[in-house]
Design an enzyme around this catalytic site. Structure first.
Site, PDB file in Angstrom:
ATOM      1  N   GLY A  46       1.739   5.458   9.251  1.00  0.00           N
ATOM      2  CA  GLY A  46       2.115   5.443   7.836  1.00  0.00           C
ATOM      3  C   GLY A  46       1.313   6.469   7.063  1.00  0.00           C
ATOM      4  O   GLY A  46       0.211   6.854   7.474  1.00  0.00           O
ATOM      5  N   GLN A  51      -2.473  10.353  -0.238  1.00  0.00           N
ATOM      6  CA  GLN A  51      -3.279  10.820   0.897  1.00  0.00           C
ATOM      7  C   GLN A  51      -3.131  12.322   1.122  1.00  0.00           C
ATOM      8  O   GLN A  51      -3.939  12.923   1.832  1.00  0.00           O
ATOM      9  CB  GLN A  51      -2.909  10.072   2.181  1.00  0.00           C
ATOM     10  CG  GLN A  51      -3.327   8.604   2.163  1.00  0.00           C
ATOM     11  CD  GLN A  51      -2.993   7.928   3.467  1.00  0.00           C
ATOM     12  OE1 GLN A  51      -1.883   7.459   3.665  1.00  0.00           O
ATOM     13  NE2 GLN A  51      -3.954   7.894   4.380  1.00  0.00           N
ATOM     14  N   CYS A  91      -6.859   3.938   9.031  1.00  0.00           N
ATOM     15  CA  CYS A  91      -6.236   4.729   7.968  1.00  0.00           C
ATOM     16  C   CYS A  91      -6.519   6.199   8.240  1.00  0.00           C
ATOM     17  O   CYS A  91      -7.651   6.555   8.596  1.00  0.00           O
ATOM     18  CB  CYS A  91      -6.820   4.317   6.621  1.00  0.00           C
ATOM     19  SG  CYS A  91      -6.160   5.254   5.229  1.00  0.00           S
ATOM     20  N   LEU A  92      -5.512   7.048   8.075  1.00  0.00           N
ATOM     21  CA  LEU A  92      -5.703   8.484   8.320  1.00  0.00           C
ATOM     22  C   LEU A  92      -6.732   9.088   7.371  1.00  0.00           C
ATOM     23  O   LEU A  92      -7.312  10.127   7.680  1.00  0.00           O
ATOM     24  CB  LEU A  92      -4.363   9.222   8.188  1.00  0.00           C
ATOM     25  CG  LEU A  92      -3.319   8.908   9.272  1.00  0.00           C
ATOM     26  CD1 LEU A  92      -2.017   9.628   8.977  1.00  0.00           C
ATOM     27  CD2 LEU A  92      -3.836   9.260  10.652  1.00  0.00           C
ATOM     28  N   HIS A 133      -0.291  -2.015   3.517  1.00  0.00           N
ATOM     29  CA  HIS A 133      -1.384  -1.026   3.544  1.00  0.00           C
ATOM     30  C   HIS A 133      -0.996   0.215   2.729  1.00  0.00           C
ATOM     31  O   HIS A 133      -1.765   0.684   1.883  1.00  0.00           O
ATOM     32  CB  HIS A 133      -1.690  -0.652   5.007  1.00  0.00           C
ATOM     33  CG  HIS A 133      -2.691   0.454   5.174  1.00  0.00           C
ATOM     34  ND1 HIS A 133      -3.909   0.263   5.802  1.00  0.00           N
ATOM     35  CD2 HIS A 133      -2.657   1.774   4.823  1.00  0.00           C
ATOM     36  CE1 HIS A 133      -4.575   1.415   5.800  1.00  0.00           C
ATOM     37  NE2 HIS A 133      -3.835   2.347   5.229  1.00  0.00           N
ATOM     38  N   GLU A 134       0.214   0.733   2.983  1.00  0.00           N
ATOM     39  CA  GLU A 134       0.647   1.950   2.281  1.00  0.00           C
ATOM     40  C   GLU A 134       0.873   1.668   0.804  1.00  0.00           C
ATOM     41  O   GLU A 134       0.549   2.490  -0.058  1.00  0.00           O
ATOM     42  CB  GLU A 134       1.917   2.527   2.916  1.00  0.00           C
ATOM     43  CG  GLU A 134       1.784   2.936   4.377  1.00  0.00           C
ATOM     44  CD  GLU A 134       0.583   3.817   4.668  1.00  0.00           C
ATOM     45  OE1 GLU A 134       0.163   4.587   3.791  1.00  0.00           O
ATOM     46  OE2 GLU A 134       0.052   3.714   5.790  1.00  0.00           O
ATOM     47  N   HIS A 137      -2.215   1.930  -1.137  1.00  0.00           N
ATOM     48  CA  HIS A 137      -2.614   3.306  -1.444  1.00  0.00           C
ATOM     49  C   HIS A 137      -2.052   3.744  -2.805  1.00  0.00           C
ATOM     50  O   HIS A 137      -2.699   4.491  -3.536  1.00  0.00           O
ATOM     51  CB  HIS A 137      -2.077   4.275  -0.378  1.00  0.00           C
ATOM     52  CG  HIS A 137      -2.974   4.453   0.808  1.00  0.00           C
ATOM     53  ND1 HIS A 137      -4.243   4.954   0.713  1.00  0.00           N
ATOM     54  CD2 HIS A 137      -2.767   4.213   2.137  1.00  0.00           C
ATOM     55  CE1 HIS A 137      -4.789   5.011   1.929  1.00  0.00           C
ATOM     56  NE2 HIS A 137      -3.912   4.560   2.809  1.00  0.00           N
TER      57      HIS A 137
HETATM   58 NI    NI Z   1      -4.115   4.379   4.854  1.00  0.00          NI
END
Ligand code: NI
Length: 160
Positions: A46, A51, A91-92, A133-134, A137
């Site tokens: 995701g 991000q 998380c990226l 989660h997304e 963000h």
């Molecule tokens: Ni994330």
């Protein structure tokens, strides 16, 4: 299409609340393509627009094993959640780290796709986790703020 730079924790943009998309035009569609390309390139499941430094309410997800089920969420709204699940999350924007997070096990989300068509989707398990989660963000929230335990190195052995 182009790869975009992924912002890393500590970048203030990750703490900001994103603005709704007013119109899905070619620029937004290009952005969505770049987000998918960036997510796949980083082996993520995701990615949310902030991000990559864009403060818009958009995220993309692909929880399939083959990485061939891209899903696009524009102006998403969490309609309903129920149940609970506890599991490790990453998380990226927080590379090399993981932590245990408890979240609802099921979610109903309403959003728009790249054609500005509204849809509703019910997700459970990993898909529910990814959606929540997304979506966090988009509100400037990272999973490490709601983790059950310590933030661990991905390479370190797990403390059971
Ligand atoms: Ni994330």
């Amino acid at each position: 299409m182009a790869l975009r730079e992924i912002r890393i924790e500590g970048d203030p943009i990750l703490k900001k609340v994103c603005k709704p998309v007013a119109e899905v035009n070619d620029r937004i569609r290009e952005l969505v393509k770049d987000m998918l390309e960036t997510m796949y390139d980083a082996n993520g499941v995701g990615l949310a627009a902030p991000q990559i430094g864009i403060l818009k309410r958009i995220f993309v997800i692909d929880v399939s094993e083959e990485g061939n089920e891209p899903r696009v969420f524009i102006n998403p709204e969490i309609v309903k959640t129920w149940g609970t699940q506890t599991g490790d999350e990453g998380c990226l924007s927080i590379p090399g780290k993981t932590a245990t997070v408890t979240r609802p096990s099921n979610v109903i989300v309403r959003a728009y796709d790249e054609e500005m068509k509204q849809f509703e989707l019910e997700g459970e398990g990993l898909l529910a986790r990814a959606i929540l989660h997304e979506n966090d963000h988009l509100n400037g929230r990272l999973y490490i703020e709601i983790a059950d335990g310590p933030i661990r190195d991905l390479s370190a052995p797990r403390n059971e």
